[in-house]
Design a protein around this motif. Structure first.
Motif, mmCIF file in Angstrom:
data_model
loop_
_atom_site.group_PDB
_atom_site.id
_atom_site.type_symbol
_atom_site.label_atom_id
_atom_site.label_comp_id
_atom_site.label_asym_id
_atom_site.label_seq_id
_atom_site.Cartn_x
_atom_site.Cartn_y
_atom_site.Cartn_z
ATOM 1 N N ILE A 1 1.893 -7.182 -5.764
ATOM 2 C CA ILE A 1 0.648 -6.459 -5.997
ATOM 3 C C ILE A 1 0.819 -5.084 -5.368
ATOM 4 N N VAL A 2 0.554 -4.041 -6.139
ATOM 5 C CA VAL A 2 0.692 -2.671 -5.632
ATOM 6 C C VAL A 2 -0.655 -1.973 -5.736
ATOM 7 N N GLY A 3 -1.079 -1.392 -4.626
ATOM 8 C CA GLY A 3 -2.313 -0.611 -4.633
ATOM 9 C C GLY A 3 -2.129 0.652 -5.451
ATOM 10 N N TYR A 4 -3.101 0.936 -6.301
ATOM 11 C CA TYR A 4 -3.002 2.097 -7.188
ATOM 12 C C TYR A 4 -4.284 2.908 -7.114
ATOM 13 N N SER A 5 -4.143 4.206 -7.093
ATOM 14 C CA SER A 5 -5.288 5.124 -6.946
ATOM 15 C C SER A 5 -5.895 5.460 -8.302
ATOM 16 N N PHE B 1 7.526 4.641 -7.887
ATOM 17 C CA PHE B 1 7.782 3.499 -7.011
ATOM 18 C C PHE B 1 7.709 2.185 -7.797
ATOM 19 N N VAL B 2 6.667 2.019 -8.593
ATOM 20 C CA VAL B 2 6.478 0.800 -9.377
ATOM 21 C C VAL B 2 7.617 0.629 -10.387
ATOM 22 N N ASN B 3 7.974 1.695 -11.063
ATOM 23 C CA ASN B 3 9.077 1.623 -12.035
ATOM 24 C C ASN B 3 10.387 1.235 -11.369
ATOM 25 N N ASN B 4 10.672 1.828 -10.213
ATOM 26 C CA ASN B 4 11.897 1.486 -9.487
ATOM 27 C C ASN B 4 11.867 0.047 -8.969
ATOM 28 N N LEU B 5 10.720 -0.391 -8.506
ATOM 29 C CA LEU B 5 10.551 -1.767 -8.036
ATOM 30 C C LEU B 5 10.852 -2.744 -9.171
ATOM 31 N N ASP C 1 0.894 -1.158 0.000
ATOM 32 C CA ASP C 1 0.000 0.000 0.000
ATOM 33 C C ASP C 1 0.930 1.205 0.000
ATOM 34 N N PHE C 2 1.173 1.741 -1.188
ATOM 35 C CA PHE C 2 2.147 2.818 -1.329
ATOM 36 C C PHE C 2 1.621 4.119 -0.749
ATOM 37 N N GLY C 3 2.501 4.792 -0.018
ATOM 38 C CA GLY C 3 2.250 6.132 0.481
ATOM 39 C C GLY C 3 3.544 6.914 0.450
ATOM 40 N N VAL C 4 3.439 8.206 0.394
ATOM 41 C CA VAL C 4 4.624 9.054 0.300
ATOM 42 C C VAL C 4 5.490 8.943 1.558
ATOM 43 N N ASN C 5 4.863 8.716 2.717
ATOM 44 C CA ASN C 5 5.598 8.617 3.975
ATOM 45 C C ASN C 5 5.660 7.197 4.551
ATOM 46 N N ASN C 6 4.682 6.376 4.214
ATOM 47 C CA ASN C 6 4.603 5.011 4.743
ATOM 48 C C ASN C 6 4.138 4.067 3.652
ATOM 49 N N ILE C 7 4.739 2.893 3.612
ATOM 50 C CA ILE C 7 4.356 1.870 2.647
ATOM 51 C C ILE C 7 3.986 0.615 3.432
ATOM 52 N N GLY C 8 2.705 0.295 3.418
ATOM 53 C CA GLY C 8 2.240 -0.902 4.106
ATOM 54 C C GLY C 8 2.604 -2.145 3.317
ATOM 55 N N VAL C 9 2.899 -3.226 4.036
ATOM 56 C CA VAL C 9 3.312 -4.475 3.392
ATOM 57 C C VAL C 9 2.491 -5.631 3.965
ATOM 58 N N ALA C 10 2.053 -6.508 3.062
ATOM 59 C CA ALA C 10 1.336 -7.717 3.476
ATOM 60 C C ALA C 10 1.835 -8.892 2.651
ATOM 61 N N ILE C 11 1.648 -10.071 3.194
ATOM 62 C CA ILE C 11 2.013 -11.295 2.498
ATOM 63 C C ILE C 11 0.779 -12.186 2.467
ATOM 64 N N GLY C 12 0.615 -12.920 1.389
ATOM 65 C CA GLY C 12 -0.553 -13.780 1.280
ATOM 66 C C GLY C 12 -0.197 -15.086 0.624
ATOM 67 N N GLN C 13 -1.198 -15.973 0.552
ATOM 68 C CA GLN C 13 -0.965 -17.249 -0.091
ATOM 69 C C GLN C 13 -2.226 -17.687 -0.835
ATOM 70 N N VAL D 1 10.235 7.796 -1.421
ATOM 71 C CA VAL D 1 11.399 6.935 -1.629
ATOM 72 C C VAL D 1 11.608 6.068 -0.380
ATOM 73 N N PRO D 2 11.415 4.752 -0.531
ATOM 74 C CA PRO D 2 11.590 3.859 0.613
ATOM 75 C C PRO D 2 13.044 3.470 0.800
ATOM 76 N N ASN D 3 13.288 2.766 1.882
ATOM 77 C CA ASN D 3 14.579 2.130 2.078
ATOM 78 C C ASN D 3 14.560 0.865 1.225
ATOM 79 N N TRP D 4 15.214 0.910 0.079
ATOM 80 C CA TRP D 4 15.180 -0.206 -0.863
ATOM 81 C C TRP D 4 15.809 -1.470 -0.293
ATOM 82 N N ASP D 5 16.757 -1.326 0.630
ATOM 83 C CA ASP D 5 17.350 -2.507 1.261
ATOM 84 C C ASP D 5 16.315 -3.257 2.093
#
Length: 134
Positions: free
Chosen positions: A53-57, A75-79, A4-16, A34-38
């Motif tokens: 999967i990236v949430g998009y507005s 973000f998506v392009n860099n990913l 869940d991309f945000g300018v200050n916070n990027i939420g992360v989830a894992i699924g199966q 810009v996240p910490n890419w590491d």
């Protein structure tokens, strides 16, 4: 994995795929989008991710400010450039509102949780995608 991309916070989830469910795994801080890419690289390596999967507005792109969409596109392009993953964009409309109420009402595993709105939004985004592929 979903973001869940945000300018200050990027939420992360894992699924199966078996249960078509997701769980929050945290939030990555970002500065001006810009996240910490590491940190992202570590998550991708730990979970052996091949698809993201990236949430998009989409709603904002059509009707409101396009600024967040521009940041998300970057973000998506860099990913893609950094990790060569298959990236799927999923409509994230209203997931933040829904996440807020899920946390506020204490539903399911999110009650008294350390997870925030962003990581719960990432869960909703990933589960939307699962529903779309049924």
């Amino acid at each position: 994995m979903s973001f869940d991309f945000g300018v200050n916070n990027i939420g992360v989830a894992i699924g199966q795929f078996i249960t078509k469910t997701a769980n929050p795994i945290g939030c990555i801080k970002a500065k001006n989008g810009v996240p910490n890419w590491d940190e992202i690289k570590n998550l991708i390596n730990i979970w052996l991710i091949k698809k993201v999967i990236v949430g998009y507005s989409f709603l904002k792109k059509k009707h409101q400010s396009k600024k967040i969409c521009n940041y998300t596109d970057i973000f998506v392009n860099n990913l893609n450039k950094k990790f060569f993953l298959k990236i799927i964009l999923v409509d994230e409309s209203y997931t933040s509102y829904e996440s807020y109420y899920i946390i506020k009402r204490g539903k399911n595993l999110f009650r008294n949780s350390v997870y925030n709105i962003h990581s719960v939004s990432a869960v909703l985004i990933l589960e939307r995608w699962f529903e779309s592929i049924i």
